[in-house]
Design a protein around this motif. Structure first.
Motif, PDB file in Angstrom:
ATOM      1  N   SER A   8      -5.995   2.964  -5.027  1.00 35.47           N
ATOM      2  CA  SER A   8      -5.107   1.999  -5.955  1.00 35.47           C
ATOM      3  C   SER A   8      -3.665   1.918  -5.432  1.00 35.47           C
ATOM      4  O   SER A   8      -3.237   0.778  -5.367  1.00 35.47           O
ATOM      5  CB  SER A   8      -5.428   2.557  -7.219  1.00 35.47           C
ATOM      6  OG  SER A   8      -4.487   3.585  -7.489  1.00 35.47           O
ATOM      7  N   VAL A   9      -3.230   2.794  -4.928  1.00 37.21           N
ATOM      8  CA  VAL A   9      -1.821   3.043  -4.388  1.00 37.21           C
ATOM      9  C   VAL A   9      -1.769   1.943  -3.064  1.00 37.21           C
ATOM     10  O   VAL A   9      -0.853   1.064  -2.937  1.00 37.21           O
ATOM     11  CB  VAL A   9      -1.355   4.345  -3.947  1.00 37.21           C
ATOM     12  CG1 VAL A   9      -0.095   4.230  -2.896  1.00 37.21           C
ATOM     13  CG2 VAL A   9      -0.944   5.200  -5.245  1.00 37.21           C
ATOM     14  N   VAL A  10      -2.638   2.147  -2.332  1.00 41.16           N
ATOM     15  CA  VAL A  10      -2.877   1.257  -0.936  1.00 41.16           C
ATOM     16  C   VAL A  10      -3.412  -0.244  -1.018  1.00 41.16           C
ATOM     17  O   VAL A  10      -3.668  -1.006  -0.175  1.00 41.16           O
ATOM     18  CB  VAL A  10      -3.241   1.941   0.137  1.00 41.16           C
ATOM     19  CG1 VAL A  10      -2.594   3.311   0.262  1.00 41.16           C
ATOM     20  CG2 VAL A  10      -4.733   2.270   0.077  1.00 41.16           C
ATOM     21  N   GLY A  11      -3.923  -0.620  -2.527  1.00 45.77           N
ATOM     22  CA  GLY A  11      -4.543  -1.599  -2.573  1.00 45.77           C
ATOM     23  C   GLY A  11      -5.886  -1.799  -2.338  1.00 45.77           C
ATOM     24  O   GLY A  11      -6.665  -2.799  -2.420  1.00 45.77           O
TER      25      GLY A  11
ATOM     26  N   GLY B 119       0.974  -1.152   0.046  1.00 45.41           N
ATOM     27  CA  GLY B 119      -0.175  -0.087  -0.088  1.00 45.41           C
ATOM     28  C   GLY B 119       0.836   1.356  -0.238  1.00 45.41           C
ATOM     29  O   GLY B 119       0.337   2.335   0.292  1.00 45.41           O
TER      30      GLY B 119
ATOM     31  N   GLY C   9      -0.907  -2.818  -6.780  1.00 46.59           N
ATOM     32  CA  GLY C   9      -1.619  -3.870  -5.945  1.00 46.59           C
ATOM     33  C   GLY C   9      -1.286  -4.384  -4.426  1.00 46.59           C
ATOM     34  O   GLY C   9      -1.934  -5.046  -4.129  1.00 46.59           O
ATOM     35  N   GLY C  10      -0.130  -3.764  -3.965  1.00 44.77           N
ATOM     36  CA  GLY C  10       0.140  -4.148  -2.785  1.00 44.77           C
ATOM     37  C   GLY C  10      -0.847  -3.566  -1.626  1.00 44.77           C
ATOM     38  O   GLY C  10      -0.954  -2.171  -2.025  1.00 44.77           O
ATOM     39  N   LEU C  11      -1.073  -4.312  -0.828  1.00 39.61           N
ATOM     40  CA  LEU C  11      -2.274  -3.789   0.124  1.00 39.61           C
ATOM     41  C   LEU C  11      -1.759  -3.338   1.277  1.00 39.61           C
ATOM     42  O   LEU C  11      -0.627  -3.491   1.701  1.00 39.61           O
ATOM     43  CB  LEU C  11      -3.189  -4.947   0.297  1.00 39.61           C
ATOM     44  CG  LEU C  11      -4.567  -4.493   1.246  1.00 39.61           C
ATOM     45  CD1 LEU C  11      -5.515  -3.720   0.422  1.00 39.61           C
ATOM     46  CD2 LEU C  11      -5.322  -5.819   1.466  1.00 39.61           C
ATOM     47  N   LEU C  12      -2.570  -2.332   1.981  1.00 38.04           N
ATOM     48  CA  LEU C  12      -1.945  -1.770   3.347  1.00 38.04           C
ATOM     49  C   LEU C  12      -2.025  -2.967   4.116  1.00 38.04           C
ATOM     50  O   LEU C  12      -2.504  -4.025   4.147  1.00 38.04           O
ATOM     51  CB  LEU C  12      -3.299  -0.917   3.792  1.00 38.04           C
ATOM     52  CG  LEU C  12      -3.709   0.116   3.278  1.00 38.04           C
ATOM     53  CD1 LEU C  12      -4.978   0.754   3.994  1.00 38.04           C
ATOM     54  CD2 LEU C  12      -2.788   1.230   3.432  1.00 38.04           C
TER      55      LEU C  12
ATOM     56  N   ILE D 299      -5.518   7.137  -4.401  1.00 40.99           N
ATOM     57  CA  ILE D 299      -4.959   6.640  -3.133  1.00 40.99           C
ATOM     58  C   ILE D 299      -5.327   5.068  -2.750  1.00 40.99           C
ATOM     59  O   ILE D 299      -4.377   4.454  -2.402  1.00 40.99           O
ATOM     60  CB  ILE D 299      -5.390   7.478  -1.852  1.00 40.99           C
ATOM     61  CG1 ILE D 299      -4.811   8.843  -2.249  1.00 40.99           C
ATOM     62  CG2 ILE D 299      -4.926   6.885  -0.639  1.00 40.99           C
ATOM     63  CD1 ILE D 299      -5.271   9.983  -1.278  1.00 40.99           C
TER      64      ILE D 299
END
Lengths: 451, 271, 104
Positions: free
Chosen positions: C92-95, A318, A338-341, C90
């Motif tokens: 999309s940045v943080v998934g 994220g 696509g990396g998630l928080l 945002i």
């Protein structure tokens, strides 16, 4: 004007004569009895030998009940008696006269009469004291005024004392507050040092630079970074941003930093390290009903196919993409879409990327404080990825310190538009071995995080 | 600490072995200072070494040595007496105390028995406030009135209470040098002394007195009436009571000859 | 910065909560409270309409995640509607674009 004896004015003369004769008819006895003050004569033992009508009238006493039967002190209140015996009488004996002493008399009906008393001792031809002559003035009005003055003075004194106490209390409180604040500042500084390193370690053949800004006054930021060795050749680094602010964010930052360090030593594969962090945070917070998370880039850097080149492998959860400033003047994002928080789902995908740093290449990690900074005249538009890319392109090629210095200047230009925490970490391979400078110690670095 | 300066100690009378009697310490009571003894001093000093002093807070004492805590009870004043006696190295002195000082002398003799050999109590009272089975003559409210008088005479009239005593041609013994502090004190200090004096109860202490004691009372004394004199005499088996033909509370001023004769006779006897 | 306002109306599918203003550290807790007050029954879908949202930081994201958890706990779904472009970026940045159901 002086009147001459030779030429008296006949009419005026007659008037004066009439006034004088009226005065002359007034006997000394009458003057004594009806004087506008009390007269009193006592023997040396205090026995009243004579008193005028004025005084007797004030006291409401009959002459025959007083003269020869009462002593001067009998006319006084008990407090007056005590004062008379301990002060008045000794003074009068010593001096022979005494004026203006405040006493209280007791009237026949039991009322108090404040008086001012003056006495003089009459001595015989042989110097022996014969009697005491005393005049008594009614001091009711005066005493009331004095009592008021006295009360005011006492009130003023009390108010002053109270004000003094208040001032002392306020000063105590201020001293306490200052001491508390000093201790808190000290504690926060110690805590802050556990969240981000005070200085970056020197890495052989690698240059590094950092910038750290906290928006909150307690200096507990939500951004974090670190750089540490995994083994002789390999180093790990990370940079991220936890949700929230203040002490709650600090505890999350602390957990994140030490989890990443421990996980990296166990298995430095970037996606695995972030997955471990994700598990820890999710169990600790989100699964317990208190969603907290962070964004993070975690990476390793190790020698590439020769010692001139470095291989960087990183994973993002994220977090905004890293940026590479190439020696040839280009700048490129190291995309990790696509990396998630980290921490919001029990199983989260993390995106990895890899690149090689050639001499003169610089890798820049940053938090969204930079890209989300509000710019423009109304502070409504965001700085954004494109502007950052353009800025990097303008400055490339640039070593880590040069990049950080340029970005620090940019951040300053945002002024109050920079309302979030911001962390910047740059790692680079020196352009040529000949000009390799030792890593600038952050302690003497204008971008020192401890500032 | 310089005790002599602190308590304005004055020594007079024959020095060394010239005196034919014990040293006499004269202690003033509440209200004035050592000048209280002025009229009987010459006769006493003819045969005796005489010590005069002011309690801290009175007369020409060092006011900076005063503290409310110490001088709120008679023990503080007794400490002054003992310290003056220690300073002068007195032994078996005759302590002459006027009014409340008579009780201060009792306390001082208890704490330093070697210093004080006999007591002369001039118009003493062990308790001024009435109690069950005891008549001191006053109530606590009366004492409050006295405090009010102190205040009233301080405000605007302090000059009258601090007169410069001028030379009096008719009374040359008064001299010209009397200080203007006679009977004049800081009202706050006077208030504390008044409280220590008039709220005290020394009746228990009297019972332990076994020194030769002379009790001098006046026929008419508002502050220490005759029944109080009788009480003191009865409480001290070793005492003698002499009633002076004098009015008021200060026989040393109103009847100096009779007072000094009674004291000298007692000194003669005690020798 | 603008204050946060919320308004709610019910539809057949479930409540629609419209959010305007800034969803930041200061205001996000208000959204969390507002969502927790909503009555959701299983099968409903809570729609949070973000068309009036000016700003969203990590606190705002936390509030939206809390809303998602709340809905899921009630057996309901949650969808974000009309997510502004800057916030979508945002996400999309943080998934989060893959965590939330997004409606146009």
């Amino acid at each position: 004007m002086c009147r001459t004896a030779e030429e008296p004015e006949p009419d005026a003369d007659r008037g004066t004569d009439a006034a004088f004769s009226a005065l002359l008819e007034d006997s000394a006895e009458d003057l004594y009895e009806q004087a506008p003050c009390g007269y009193l004569s006592t023997l040396m033992d205090g026995t009243i030998a004579k008193a005028n009508a004025t005084l007797l009238g004030w006291l409401g006493l009959e002459r025959q009940a007083v003269v020869g039967r009462m002593r001067f002190t009998d006319l006084l209140t008990v407090g007056g008696k005590l004062y008379h015996e301990t002060h008045f009488a000794p003074l009068l004996r010593m001096q022979g006269e005494l004026g203006g002493i405040a006493l209280e008399m007791r009237t026949g009906s039991g009322d108090r009469l404040p008086v001012l008393v003056s006495s003089v001792v009459k001595y015989g031809s042989g110097g022996e004291p014969l009697l005491i002559r005393t005049t008594v003035f009614d001091a009711s009005d005066r005493r009331a005024y004095e009592a008021q003055l006295l009360r005011r003075r006492q009130e003023a004194e009390q108010a002053r004392a109270e004000a003094e106490r208040q001032r002392e209390r306020a000063e105590d409180a201020l001293r306490q507050a200052e001491s508390d604040r000093a201790r808190l500042t000290e504690a926060l500084a110690a805590l802050q040092q556990s969240l981000v390193p005070t200085s970056l370690p020197a890495v052989p053949d690698l240059e590094s630079a950092v910038y750290y800004h906290t928006a909150s006054p307690d200096r507990l930021g939500g951004d974090f970074y670190d750089l540490f060795p995994l083994d002789e050749d390999r180093w790990a680094f990370f940079l991220g941003d936890v949700c929230g602010k203040g002490p709650a964010a600090a505890s999350l930052t602390s957990l994140t930093r030490y989890t990443l360090r421990a996980a990296a030593l166990h298995d430095p594969e970037p996606a695995t390290t972030l997955a471990t962090l994700n598990t820890v945070l999710h169990e600790q917070y989100t699964a317990a009903g208190d969603p907290r998370y962070c964004t993070a880039v975690f990476g390793t850097i190790e020698p590439g196919h020769d010692r001139q080149h470095r291989t960087v492998r990183l994973a993002s959860g994220g977090h905004p993409p890293a940026l590479v400033l190439r020696a040839d003047g280009r700048a490129e994002f190291l995309a990790t879409p696509g990396g998630l928080l980290v921490g919001i789902l029990p199983d989260a995908p993390f995106t990895t990327a890899q690149t090689t740093l050639a001499p003169g290449d610089t890798l820049l990690l940053y938090t969204d404080g930079l890209t989300e900074a509000r710019t423009g005249p109304t502070r409504t538009s965001l700085f954004g990825d494109d502007a950052l890319h353009a800025f990097a392109t303008d400055h490339a090629p640039a070593g880590p310190q040069e990049v950080i210095t340029a970005l620090t200047g940019l951040l300053k230009s945002f002024g109050d538009g920079l309302d979030d925490d911001t962390a910047l970490l740059a790692l680079g391979v020196p352009a040529t071995r000949a000009t390799t400078a030792p890593t600038t110690p952050p302690a003497t670095n204008p971008t020192n995080p401890a500032r | 600490m310089d005790i002599r300066r602190r308590n304005n100690v004055t020594l007079t009378g024959p020095e060394g072995g010239e005196g034919d009697g014990p040293v006499v310490v004269l202690a003033h009571g509440f209200g004035c200072d050592q000048n209280m003894w002025r009229l009987i001093l010459p006769a006493l000093a003819r045969h005796h070494r005489v010590v005069l002093f002011d309690y801290v807070g009175s007369g020409a004492s060092d006011l900076s040595a005063w503290s409310e805590q110490r001088y709120s009870s008679l023990e503080g004043y007794a400490q002054d007496v003992v310290e003056v006696c220690d300073e002068l190295g007195l032994e078996q002195a005759v302590f002459v105390g006027h009014s409340v000082s008579a009780m201060v002398g009792v306390l001082a003799a208890q704490s330093a028995p070697e210093r004080i050999g006999s007591l002369v109590m001039v118009a003493p009272s062990p308790r001024y406030i009435d109690d069950e089975g005891y008549r001191g003559g006053f109530s606590e409210q009366d004492i409050e009135e006295l405090m009010a008088s102190l205040d009233a005479n301080y405000l605007g009239w302090s000059a009258a209470m601090a007169p410069v005593i001028m030379g009096n041609p008719d009374r040359p013994e008064l001299g010209q040098e009397l200080t203007n502090s006679f009977c004049a004190t800081d009202p706050d200090i006077a208030r504390v002394f008044a409280g220590a004096t008039f709220l005290s109860d020394s009746r228990e202490s009297l019972k332990s007195v076994n020194l030769p004691t002379l009790v001098l009372e006046c026929t008419q004394d508002v502050i220490a009436p005759r029944e109080v004199g009788a009480y003191v005499h009865a409480a001290i088996p070793t005492s003698r009571l002499v009633t002076l033909d004098a009015t008021g509370h200060c026989p040393q001023l109103s009847a100096p000859e009779a007072t000094v004769q009674a004291i000298l006779a007692f000194l003669q006897e005690a020798r | 910065m603008s204050p946060l306002n919320t308004s709610c109306h019910d539809t057949a599918a479930g409540p629609v909560l419209r959010v305007t203003g800034d969803l930041d550290y200061e205001h996000a807790p208000a959204l969390r409270r507002r969502v927790e007050e909503l009555i959701l029954v299983p099968g409903q879908c809570l729609v949070i309409d973000l068309s009036g949202l000016d700003f969203c930081d990590s606190s705002g994201i936390t509030a939206l995640l809390a809303a998602l958890r709340h809905a899921q706990a009630k057996g309901a779904d949650l969808a974000l509607a009309a997510v502004p472009a800057n916030i979508l970026r945002i996400f999309s940045v943080v998934g989060l674009d893959r965590v939330f159901t997004l409606q146009a």
